[in-house]
Write an enzyme that holds these catalytic residues in place. Structure first.
Site, PDB file in Angstrom:
ATOM      1  N   ASP A  69       0.610  -2.105   0.052  1.00  0.00           N
ATOM      2  CA  ASP A  69       0.543  -2.982  -1.130  1.00  0.00           C
ATOM      3  C   ASP A  69       0.886  -2.242  -2.421  1.00  0.00           C
ATOM      4  OD1 ASP A  69      -1.854  -1.642  -0.926  1.00  0.00           O
ATOM      5  OD2 ASP A  69      -3.122  -3.380  -1.317  1.00  0.00           O
TER       6      ASP A  69
HETATM    7  C1  LAN Z   1      -8.419   2.979  -1.421  1.00  0.00           C
HETATM    8  C2  LAN Z   1      -8.042   2.599  -2.775  1.00  0.00           C
HETATM    9  C3  LAN Z   1      -6.903   1.668  -2.884  1.00  0.00           C
HETATM   10  C4  LAN Z   1      -6.817   0.715  -1.724  1.00  0.00           C
HETATM   11  C5  LAN Z   1      -5.910  -0.508  -2.000  1.00  0.00           C
HETATM   12  C6  LAN Z   1      -4.511  -0.152  -2.453  1.00  0.00           C
HETATM   13  C7  LAN Z   1      -6.546  -1.342  -3.118  1.00  0.00           C
HETATM   14  C8  LAN Z   1      -5.892  -1.341  -0.740  1.00  0.00           C
HETATM   15  O1  LAN Z   1      -5.234  -2.555  -0.962  1.00  0.00           O
HETATM   16  C9  LAN Z   1      -5.394  -0.540   0.447  1.00  0.00           C
HETATM   17  C10 LAN Z   1      -6.334   0.632   0.720  1.00  0.00           C
HETATM   18  C11 LAN Z   1      -6.530   1.569  -0.475  1.00  0.00           C
HETATM   19  C12 LAN Z   1      -5.298   2.437  -0.593  1.00  0.00           C
HETATM   20  C13 LAN Z   1      -7.721   2.504  -0.309  1.00  0.00           C
HETATM   21  C14 LAN Z   1      -8.093   3.018   1.029  1.00  0.00           C
HETATM   22  C15 LAN Z   1      -9.407   3.819   1.127  1.00  0.00           C
HETATM   23  C16 LAN Z   1      -9.681   4.680  -0.083  1.00  0.00           C
HETATM   24  C17 LAN Z   1      -8.578   5.688  -0.225  1.00  0.00           C
HETATM   25  C18 LAN Z   1      -9.708   3.741  -1.297  1.00  0.00           C
HETATM   26  C19 LAN Z   1     -10.769   2.672  -1.251  1.00  0.00           C
HETATM   27  C20 LAN Z   1     -10.150   4.675  -2.386  1.00  0.00           C
HETATM   28  C21 LAN Z   1     -11.168   5.621  -1.718  1.00  0.00           C
HETATM   29  C22 LAN Z   1     -11.044   5.398  -0.191  1.00  0.00           C
HETATM   30  C23 LAN Z   1     -11.214   6.698   0.594  1.00  0.00           C
HETATM   31  C24 LAN Z   1     -11.330   6.387   2.072  1.00  0.00           C
HETATM   32  C25 LAN Z   1     -12.442   7.446   0.075  1.00  0.00           C
HETATM   33  C26 LAN Z   1     -12.824   8.636   0.850  1.00  0.00           C
HETATM   34  C27 LAN Z   1     -13.889   8.271   1.790  1.00  0.00           C
HETATM   35  C28 LAN Z   1     -13.800   8.357   3.108  1.00  0.00           C
HETATM   36  C29 LAN Z   1     -14.736   7.562   3.919  1.00  0.00           C
HETATM   37  C30 LAN Z   1     -12.817   9.204   3.785  1.00  0.00           C
END
Ligand code: LAN
Length: 725
Positions: free
Chosen positions: A453
């Site tokens: 996205d």
């Molecule tokens: C995110 C942030 C952005 C998010 C969107 C783009 C909004 C979504 O549409 C797709 C998934 C994604 C890229 C996403 C995946 C998981 C993330 C990276 C996070 C929520 C930000 C932090 C999270 C990450 C897994 C945090 C670290 C924690 C762990 C459990 C490894």
């Protein structure tokens, strides 16, 4: 020393730095905070951006009370555009999870990376500010109840940072930890960190065998098939577990061994502790399949040196760890694997190695300073994501046409140009990476991970900026836009949906052996309405401007995506949002994308149901307010108050769908306008984002982006009537 009366009810003194000395440096999206020594301050004045994020006062123009939504949108953007950084993006804090700083500080402590004094002071302040006011503990995220995971780990951080065990806040936090069962009941990721620190025994952790990496890829549970974040975490975790690496015992460690537990450390039955997870922490039920797998793996761990597999798998793991470091310029996928990699590099290559030096320099990228202290962001920022939405909001509302905003838009386009990923990862197949040349990621180009996205939103933003405005140059050639499309076309799942970073690679039953206890749906990728809708709109807009490029394939992909959006709609008309709160968020995207696909309230039963759902959740004050509990439970939960962000999402959904009745929409607009301050800003309300069902995360720029967007869109559709509020 300043009194810390923010959240704790009793008074205690907590040190703070001089906030007027903090500066934010940006460079190609990179955001780093620096604490200036006295003489540097004069040469580098503090900007509005820094003052805003630090919560310091600054002068900002004040406006007369706006009479129309367009005026309110304009005022909002007048304020918000002051926060654009010189490299063209919008920066911001990205906190929320409370399990990130512990990995950082434990790793820095073990590897003896000096912790700057300014960090030390501000991290302590942040953690004290973010403790639960009643019991002094910490949850898994800033709005959650106290858990062993949050409390034990953050307690350890503050002790490492030099606060005494008899500090009143520590006494209170320790009492809460003991009430919850002590650190023996910490979930597995906590058992891991505490074992690294030698205040827990590796025997007390269920195995994380690095040998999994040696399996043939055809095996359905090969880690290369896991969700990218899951495999990124279990790779270094397996390496450190496989070597049972713990730091040496010293007086602090001895003391922590006493403080963290309700019984003497030497008497803990570690084998029994493996499955001991406090009920305050547990999100997932323990399955029989997981117990069985752990039983087998625990036997395997007792077999000494089976064919030398341990060493072979450790070598393979470290090779993959190095690839990840080098392919991301040492940023890594996210902060969790980043700080684990630091430990791996320290043990494998030593503190004087080039790799360790390079890895250290990237830690600062994750740190953010706010009025409450210093936190660790959930990624190295949300640069691309926020900035791509700002572009679309300004164009959709017409604000981008105003001469006074031209410079802002030009810079924004330059940032999007810079942030597009220009290459694939080295040996990408070997390290299980999806292609990335032409994609956009969530934060910066250096980080380099494709997100479906984010690519779609980046593409949309560039298409709009380059085609809808008459003053912008075509910085991105057709070829580069086509590269983005090529990537998107590789990402569709067989159900028509799009997942986050890759296609789904493994079977869903892997969730039965999800060992994390606290994170839901992390084992594999899933098709998400949000990701699918973004790709559907992105491709629909692209084909308008470039109807000759891969037209048939795009058509087919769009049809299948629209079909997924229909099938993922719930019976009540809503869509479940996995990445922000929650039904309001996903329903906005779903309705927007169906509109691009030609479906609106008048001609689509599904759109009508979606709108009716949103309308049914409108509150007496005209707003919408949804609680993060929706994400946890899968059932709509009202927040105690209406939220401007939820309200804007609901309105955008309804307006995209061409909802026929203006009245409810106008009432939502009135609510957003009534919450706007004289200088055009909106204050922070409840947290906006979510991941893994159980953790919240902040998107503070949403309160500007989506409110401005909703106001401007309303003005455009309804000829900007006078609003009374
Ligand atoms: C995110 C942030 C952005 C998010 C969107 C783009 C909004 C979504 O549409 C797709 C998934 C994604 C890229 C996403 C995946 C998981 C993330 C990276 C996070 C929520 C930000 C932090 C999270 C990450 C897994 C945090 C670290 C924690 C762990 C459990 C490894």
């Amino acid at each position: 020393m300043t009194p810390n009366s923010n959240l704790h009810t009793e008074e205690a003194f907590v040190e703070a730095t001089d906030l007027s000395r903090w500066r934010l440096k940006v460079d190609h999206g990179r955001q780093t905070w620096h604490y200036l020594e006295s003489d540097e301050v004069e040469n580098w004045p503090q900007s509005i951006i820094e003052k805003y994020w630090l919560g310091l006062p600054f002068e900002s123009k004040e406006f007369d009370k706006p009479k129309t939504a367009l005026e309110a949108a304009r005022n909002g953007f007048e304020f918000f555009k002051q926060l654009q950084t010189e490299d063209g993006h919008w920066a911001g804090e990205y906190g929320g999870p409370m399990f990130l700083i512990p990995g950082l500080i434990i790793s820095m402590y073990i590897t003896r990376i000096p912790i700057p004094e300014s960090w030390r002071i501000e991290i302590i302040r942040y953690l004290f500010n973010r403790a639960n006011p009643i019991d002094g503990g910490w949850g898994i995220h800033i709005e959650g109840q106290s858990t062993v995971f949050g409390t034990a780990l953050n307690y350890v951080v503050i002790r490492i940072l030099g606060v005494d065990a008899d500090h009143p806040y520590m006494v209170k936090a320790r009492a809460t930890l003991h009430k919850l069962g002590g650190a023996v009941a910490i979930p597995s990721w906590g058992k891991f960190w505490l074992s690294c620190l030698n205040v827990y025994d590796w025997e007390g952790m269920n195995p994380v065998p690095p040998e999994l990496w040696l399996l043939p890829y055809a095996v359905p549970f090969h880690p290369g098939r896991f969700w990218v974040h899951c495999r990124a975490v279990y790779l270094p975790m397996g390496y450190l577990y496989g070597r049972r690496l713990s730091t040496d015992v010293n007086p602090l460690i001895e003391s922590l061994r006493q403080e963290l537990y309700v019984q003497p450390y030497d008497t803990i039955d570690w084998a029994q502790a493996r499955d001991n997870v406090s009920s305050a922490d547990r999100y997932l039920k323990r399955t029989k399949s997981l117990s069985f797998i752990n039983f087998i793996l625990n036997i395997y761990e007792k077999i000494p040196n089976l064919l030398g597999l341990r060493q072979i798998s450790l070598d393979e793991s470290y090779k993959l760890i190095k690839y990840e470091d080098e392919n991301t310029d040492y940023l890594d996928l996210a902060p969790v694997n980043k700080v684990m990699h630091i430990l791996c590099t320290y043990y494998e290559e030593g503190p004087n190695s080039e790799a360790f030096k390079l890895a250290k320099e990237r830690l600062i990228d994750f740190m953010w300073v706010s009025s409450e202290g210093m936190m660790m962001n959930g990624t190295n920022g949300s640069q691309l994501w926020d900035t791509a939405f700002v572009a679309q909001a300004c164009i959709d509302t017409g604000l981008a046409n105003n001469t006074e905003n031209h410079k802002v838009m030009l810079k924004l386009l330059e940032f999007l140009d810079d942030a597009q990923i220009k290459k694939n990862a080295t040996d990408m197949e070997y390290c299980y990476r999806h292609p990335s040349k032409g994609a956009w990621g969530f934060s910066t180009r250096d980080q380099g991970y494709t997100v479906s996205d984010c690519t779609a939103e980046g593409l949309k933003a560039v298409l709009y900026l380059q085609n809808k405005l008459d003053y912008t140059p075509n910085l991105l050639s057709k070829e580069r836009l086509c590269q983005a499309v090529d990537i998107l076309l590789t990402m569709q799942n067989s159900d028509g949906g799009f997942a986050s970073y890759e296609k789904i690679r493994g079977p869903e039953i892997l969730e039965w052996i999800n060992p994390s206890e606290v994170f839901g749906k992390i084992m594999i990728e899933y098709s998400y309405p949000e990701c699918t809708t973004a790709v559907l709109t992105g491709l629909s807009i692209f084909r308008k401007y470039y109807p000759d490029y891969r037209a048939d394939e795009i058509e087919k992909v769009c049809q299948k995506a629209a079909n997924f959006i229909h099938t993922s709609q719930r019976d009540d008309g809503s869509w479940y949002g996995a990445w922000a709160i929650c039904f309001t968020y996903a329903s906005m995207f779903a309705l927007e994308s169906l509109a691009y696909y030609g479906e609106t309230y008048d001609n689509s039963e599904s759109v009508k149901k979606g709108c009716d759902f949103l309308i049914s959740k409108q509150r007496k004050d005209g707003g919408w307010g949804e609680a993060y509990k929706s994400c946890e439970t899968g059932v709509y939960h009202d927040h105690a108050q209406s939220q401007v962000v939820n309200t804007a999402w609901a309105l955008l959904g309804l307006m995209s769908a061409k909802y026929p009745d203006e009245k409810p929409i106008r009432r939502g607009i009135e609510l957003i306008m009534s919450r706007q301050l004289k200088n055009g800003e909106w204050k922070q309300e409840a947290i906006e984002g979510v991941f893994n069902k159980n953790v919240t995360i902040s998107y503070p720029n949403y309160k500007f982006i989506f409110t401005i967007w909703a106001l401007g869109k309303y003005a455009k559709i309804y000829n900007n009537p006078t609003i009374k509020y």
